[in-house]
Scaffold this active site. Structure first.
Site, short mmCIF file in Angstrom:
data_model
loop_
_atom_site.label_atom_id
_atom_site.label_comp_id
_atom_site.label_asym_id
_atom_site.label_seq_id
_atom_site.Cartn_x
_atom_site.Cartn_y
_atom_site.Cartn_z
N THR A 148 -5.21 -21.38 28.13
CA THR A 148 -6.09 -21.54 29.29
C THR A 148 -6.77 -20.20 29.61
OG1 THR A 148 -6.26 -22.48 31.52
CG2 THR A 148 -4.22 -21.30 31.03
N LYS A 205 -9.55 -19.11 26.05
CA LYS A 205 -9.98 -20.28 25.27
C LYS A 205 -11.00 -19.95 24.18
CE LYS A 205 -9.09 -23.85 28.71
NZ LYS A 205 -9.57 -25.06 29.38
N ASP A 208 -9.37 -30.82 25.95
CA ASP A 208 -10.08 -30.98 27.23
C ASP A 208 -11.19 -32.01 27.03
OD1 ASP A 208 -8.62 -29.05 28.61
OD2 ASP A 208 -10.00 -27.43 28.06
N ALA A 266 -22.73 -25.88 33.79
CA ALA A 266 -23.02 -25.53 32.39
C ALA A 266 -22.07 -24.45 31.90
CB ALA A 266 -24.47 -25.07 32.27
N GLY A 267 -20.88 -24.37 32.49
CA GLY A 267 -19.88 -23.39 32.06
C GLY A 267 -18.99 -23.96 30.96
P1 ATR Z 1 -15.62 -23.16 33.81
O1 ATR Z 1 -15.15 -22.58 32.51
O2 ATR Z 1 -14.49 -23.64 34.69
O3 ATR Z 1 -16.67 -24.18 33.62
P2 ATR Z 1 -17.57 -21.15 34.44
O4 ATR Z 1 -17.85 -20.98 33.00
O5 ATR Z 1 -17.47 -19.97 35.31
O6 ATR Z 1 -16.21 -21.94 34.64
O7 ATR Z 1 -18.66 -22.17 35.04
C1 ATR Z 1 -18.65 -22.55 36.36
C2 ATR Z 1 -19.78 -23.58 36.57
O8 ATR Z 1 -19.77 -24.01 37.94
C3 ATR Z 1 -21.17 -23.03 36.34
O9 ATR Z 1 -22.01 -24.05 35.86
C4 ATR Z 1 -21.59 -22.58 37.74
O10 ATR Z 1 -22.99 -22.48 37.92
P3 ATR Z 1 -23.78 -21.14 37.44
O11 ATR Z 1 -23.94 -21.25 35.97
O12 ATR Z 1 -25.06 -21.18 38.17
O13 ATR Z 1 -22.91 -19.98 37.86
C5 ATR Z 1 -21.03 -23.70 38.55
N1 ATR Z 1 -20.78 -23.34 39.95
C6 ATR Z 1 -19.74 -22.64 40.44
N2 ATR Z 1 -19.84 -22.51 41.78
C7 ATR Z 1 -20.97 -23.16 42.14
C8 ATR Z 1 -21.64 -23.40 43.39
N3 ATR Z 1 -21.14 -22.94 44.54
N4 ATR Z 1 -22.78 -24.10 43.36
C9 ATR Z 1 -23.29 -24.58 42.22
N5 ATR Z 1 -22.73 -24.39 41.02
C10 ATR Z 1 -21.58 -23.69 40.97
#
Ligand code: ATR
Length: 285
Positions: free
Chosen positions: A70, A74, A110, A135-136
């Site tokens: 995790t 990853k 996942d 998109a994360g």
């Molecule tokens: P994970 O691996 O859990 O997906 P991450 O790679 O940090 O974590 O991605 C988090 C995602 O949640 C991203 O798409 C992020 O948007 P941004 O690319 O603009 O950062 C989105 N996200 C997190 N908090 C958000 C918020 N308050 N409003 C909108 N999108 C959010």
């Protein structure tokens, strides 16, 4: 409480991450091992970024049967493995490692877990219009398995460029055109008007910020399936509002349990006791 004899035949599985204190995996897997009468034990390991290589060496040296992987490992773990499942390779992230006689192979359950969560609720994404928020890393797993299954995707993200990047990767990997939109009211309303399935693949709505949601409730409709990758709380605001609108809600808990079930099957070769695993996680949450 661990109330058992540990013999020399035991097989060890575990999970590496940092932080790791709040992982649900030990509860889920130890219950499953016990139910199936397997001489397996599952332990969490806090592994810092700089300790990852040593940890993977340790898997080989100690002949650990399998690992969950995790945050933050990853992606970084990939070059340390011997083999990669093709889907994990496309996604570019591994959450499960299987050690077969010293050969370490990486998988991404996942992604498969998300698909199983849908299928187990009678939802087939093939040919459906799916809106994915985020998109994360989590979105990548969800989006790739949906693309592989033949869904038509729209990726909506706060940072528009990241949505575009993900859409380009989906096109390159699966030859499926994917729409990329910046998160705003107009784009959301447009995308939702055509959607069969909506997935929140962001952390918005997660405890302690449980009032968060990216989707105005007025865009929800009865014929929509709404999935949330967030599992704490089990019923997020998004899922609550979806149910209130008559939509079908699929919790992140289902995805968590199914990714664990697929991992269990990879490590043991046996079908996982999914209902029990779910019950154990619910008890802790
Ligand atoms: P994970 O691996 O859990 O997906 P991450 O790679 O940090 O974590 O991605 C988090 C995602 O949640 C991203 O798409 C992020 O948007 P941004 O690319 O603009 O950062 C989105 N996200 C997190 N908090 C958000 C918020 N308050 N409003 C909108 N999108 C959010």
């Amino acid at each position: 409480m661990l109330n058992r004899v540990i013999s020399g035949k035991i097989k060890i599985c575990g999970i590496i991450g940092d932080p790791i204190e709040h992982t649900m995996s030990p509860v889920m897997h130890n219950a499953a091992f016990a139910r199936m009468g397997l001489d397996y034990l599952f332990v969490p390991f806090r592994v810092r970024k700089e300790g990852l290589r040593q940890a993977i060496d340790g898997v080989r040296g100690l002949n650990i049967r399998g690992l969950g992987v995790t945050i933050p490992h990853k992606v970084a773990v990939i070059p340390l493995l011997d083999e990669l499942d093709p889907l994990a390779e496309k996604i570019g992230a591994v959450n499960i490692i299987v050690n077969d006689d010293g050969v370490l192979k990486g998988y991404n359950t996942d992604a498969g877990g998300f698909l199983q969560a849908l299928l187990s609720r009678g939802v087939e994404p093939e040919g459906k219009n799916v809106v994915v928020l985020g998109a994360g890393g989590a979105s990548r797993a969800v989006s790739f398995i949906l693309a592989e299954r033949g869904a038509n995707l729209v990726v909506v993200n706060r940072t528009g460029d990241k949505a575009k990047e993900l859409a380009d990767r989906i096109l390159a990997s699966f030859h499926r055109e994917t729409q990329a939109l910046k998160l705003d009211g107009e784009n959301l309303a447009g995308a939702l008007s055509q959607a069969d399935i909506l997935v929140n693949a962001t952390s918005v709505g997660m405890s302690p910020n449980i009032d968060g949601t990216l989707l105005p409730a007025k865009l929800l409709k009865p014929d929509l399936v709404v999935c949330d990758i967030v599992y704490n709380p089990i019923r997020t605001r998004l899922l609550r509002e979806a149910e209130e609108a008559g939509a079908k809600a699929v919790s992140g808990l289902d995805m968590l349990v199914w990714q664990g079930a697929l991992a269990f099957e990879l490590w043991t070769g046996l079908k996982a006791p999914v209902a029990l695993m779910r019950e154990e996680v619910v008890k802790v949450l």
